[in-house]
Design a protein around this motif. Structure first.
Motif, PDB file in Angstrom:
ATOM      1  N   PHE A 105       0.793  -1.283   0.143  1.00  0.00           N
ATOM      2  CA  PHE A 105       0.226  -0.051  -0.014  1.00  0.00           C
ATOM      3  C   PHE A 105       0.777   1.286  -0.140  1.00  0.00           C
ATOM      4  O   PHE A 105       0.425   2.331   0.612  1.00  0.00           O
ATOM      5  N   ASP A 106       2.048   1.314  -0.261  1.00  0.00           N
ATOM      6  CA  ASP A 106       3.081   2.374  -0.542  1.00  0.00           C
ATOM      7  C   ASP A 106       2.411   3.352  -1.395  1.00  0.00           C
ATOM      8  O   ASP A 106       1.842   3.407  -2.472  1.00  0.00           O
ATOM      9  N   CYS A 108      -0.174   5.240  -0.819  1.00  0.00           N
ATOM     10  CA  CYS A 108      -1.901   5.363  -0.767  1.00  0.00           C
ATOM     11  C   CYS A 108      -2.060   6.605  -0.231  1.00  0.00           C
ATOM     12  O   CYS A 108      -2.655   6.453   1.127  1.00  0.00           O
ATOM     13  N   LEU A 111      -5.678   7.341   2.208  1.00  0.00           N
ATOM     14  CA  LEU A 111      -5.962   6.511   3.291  1.00  0.00           C
ATOM     15  C   LEU A 111      -5.776   7.317   4.702  1.00  0.00           C
ATOM     16  O   LEU A 111      -4.799   7.839   4.782  1.00  0.00           O
ATOM     17  N   VAL A 114      -6.240   2.790   9.341  1.00  0.00           N
ATOM     18  CA  VAL A 114      -5.904   1.421   8.651  1.00  0.00           C
ATOM     19  C   VAL A 114      -6.173   0.559  10.072  1.00  0.00           C
ATOM     20  O   VAL A 114      -5.596   0.896  11.014  1.00  0.00           O
ATOM     21  N   PHE A 128       3.261   0.375   4.224  1.00  0.00           N
ATOM     22  CA  PHE A 128       2.285   1.497   4.150  1.00  0.00           C
ATOM     23  C   PHE A 128       3.257   2.940   4.098  1.00  0.00           C
ATOM     24  O   PHE A 128       2.686   3.772   4.627  1.00  0.00           O
ATOM     25  N   SER A 129       4.279   2.685   3.499  1.00  0.00           N
ATOM     26  CA  SER A 129       5.251   4.048   3.425  1.00  0.00           C
ATOM     27  C   SER A 129       4.447   4.977   2.379  1.00  0.00           C
ATOM     28  O   SER A 129       3.636   4.900   1.643  1.00  0.00           O
ATOM     29  N   CYS A 131       2.157   6.754   3.119  1.00  0.00           N
ATOM     30  CA  CYS A 131       0.815   7.000   3.169  1.00  0.00           C
ATOM     31  C   CYS A 131       0.281   8.323   3.949  1.00  0.00           C
ATOM     32  O   CYS A 131       0.094   8.306   5.185  1.00  0.00           O
ATOM     33  N   LEU A 134      -2.475   9.078   6.166  1.00  0.00           N
ATOM     34  CA  LEU A 134      -2.979   8.323   7.526  1.00  0.00           C
ATOM     35  C   LEU A 134      -2.775   8.977   8.696  1.00  0.00           C
ATOM     36  O   LEU A 134      -1.672   9.247   9.209  1.00  0.00           O
ATOM     37  N   VAL A 137      -3.607   4.310  12.897  1.00  0.00           N
ATOM     38  CA  VAL A 137      -3.065   2.923  12.864  1.00  0.00           C
ATOM     39  C   VAL A 137      -3.472   1.946  13.896  1.00  0.00           C
ATOM     40  O   VAL A 137      -2.760   2.429  14.938  1.00  0.00           O
ATOM     41  N   PHE A 151       5.965   2.000   7.827  1.00  0.00           N
ATOM     42  CA  PHE A 151       5.127   3.224   8.044  1.00  0.00           C
ATOM     43  C   PHE A 151       5.897   4.597   7.726  1.00  0.00           C
ATOM     44  O   PHE A 151       5.617   5.604   8.181  1.00  0.00           O
ATOM     45  N   CYS A 154       4.687   8.694   6.796  1.00  0.00           N
ATOM     46  CA  CYS A 154       3.604   8.753   6.947  1.00  0.00           C
ATOM     47  C   CYS A 154       3.286  10.072   7.944  1.00  0.00           C
ATOM     48  O   CYS A 154       3.129  10.024   9.345  1.00  0.00           O
TER      49      CYS A 154
END
Length: 243
Positions: A105-106, A108, A111, A114, A128-129, A131, A134, A137, A151, A154
């Motif tokens: 999900f890099d 995204c 978002l 999550v 998830f980097s 994001c 965000l 989490v 992460f 973020c």
């Protein structure tokens, strides 16, 4: 009965709005849904699809894709599956998922929240980097490993709580989370990688629940003058430990 979706199979199907991928599918070719510009929702039930590479990811150019839902039989989320889907806003991870692979999900950036269910044991590198939207989490209590840069960057995250199940936090895992103000580290964490919390410029306090001080490095944090809270009776252990 479908097992294979070929490369560019739905290339530029610009009126397609929803896709449901059944659990029989084991292979999806490069750019299978490239530039499906009206696609807003994917229902993903495929249990055994191989990992993707950067150049073979299935949804490039799907810039209206907002909802991605994983079925309850899905056990792993492939690498690069939703890479750079900036439009993604709703992510539902099923309760059978055990592994979130690298770069899944890099980027995204749409978002905002999550929830990683209790079934997940591993969060891959850069999962998830970047994001950047965000803010919240929730990491389930079965995760043992959080990979490098998982992460990273973020920039809207303000706090993170590492559950007691986690034993390893990778290199640069939260690097560049510039709004993060507080971190709670679970009681089983044994090691925290280099630059794991570097460039977390807003960080003012760290709480460690671990009775045995985790191994860290000179670069794990930028600021070693901030307040560190440790379990009762463990102050001397932490004071004697390098960094």
């Amino acid at each position: 009965s479908v097992t294979n979706i070929g490369s560019s199979a739905f290339y530029s199907c610009t009126s397609l709005t929803e896709i449901s991928i059944p659990n029989s599918v084991t292979n999806i070719g490069s750019s299978a849904f490239y530039s499906c510009t009206s696609l807003t929702e994917v229902i993903w039930n495929a249990r055994n699809v191989q990992d993707f590479q950067y150049n073979s990811r299935p949804f490039p150019g799907c810039d209206q894709l907002t909802d991605f839902v994983f079925g309850e039989e899905v056990e792993h989320i492939p690498s690069y599956l939703c890479y750079q889907l900036a439009s993604l806003k709703k992510l539902v991870i099923g309760n059978a998922v055990t592994t979130i692979k690298d770069w899944a999900f890099d980027g995204c950036s749409g978002l905002t929240e999550v929830t990683i269910p209790n079934s997940v044991t591993s969060i891959g590198s850069s999962a998830f980097s970047s994001c950047t939207g965000l803010t919240t989490v929730t990491i389930g209590n079965s995760v043992t490993t959080i990979g490098e840069r998982a992460f990273g960057s973020c920039t809207s995250l303000t706090e993170i709580s590492i559950p007691n199940s986690v034993t390893t936090i990778g290199t640069s895992t939260f690097k560049g989370c510039t709004q993060m103000e507080s971190v709670t580290i679970g009681e089983k964490v044994e090691s925290i990688g280099e630059s794991a919390f570097a460039k977390c410029n807003s960080l003012t306090a760290v709480t460690s629940k671990a009775v045995t001080p985790p191994q860290i490095w000179a670069t794990t944090f930028d600021d070693y003058a901030m307040t560190l809270y440790v379990p009762a009776g463990c102050k001397s252990k932490y004071a004697e430990t390098k960094y």
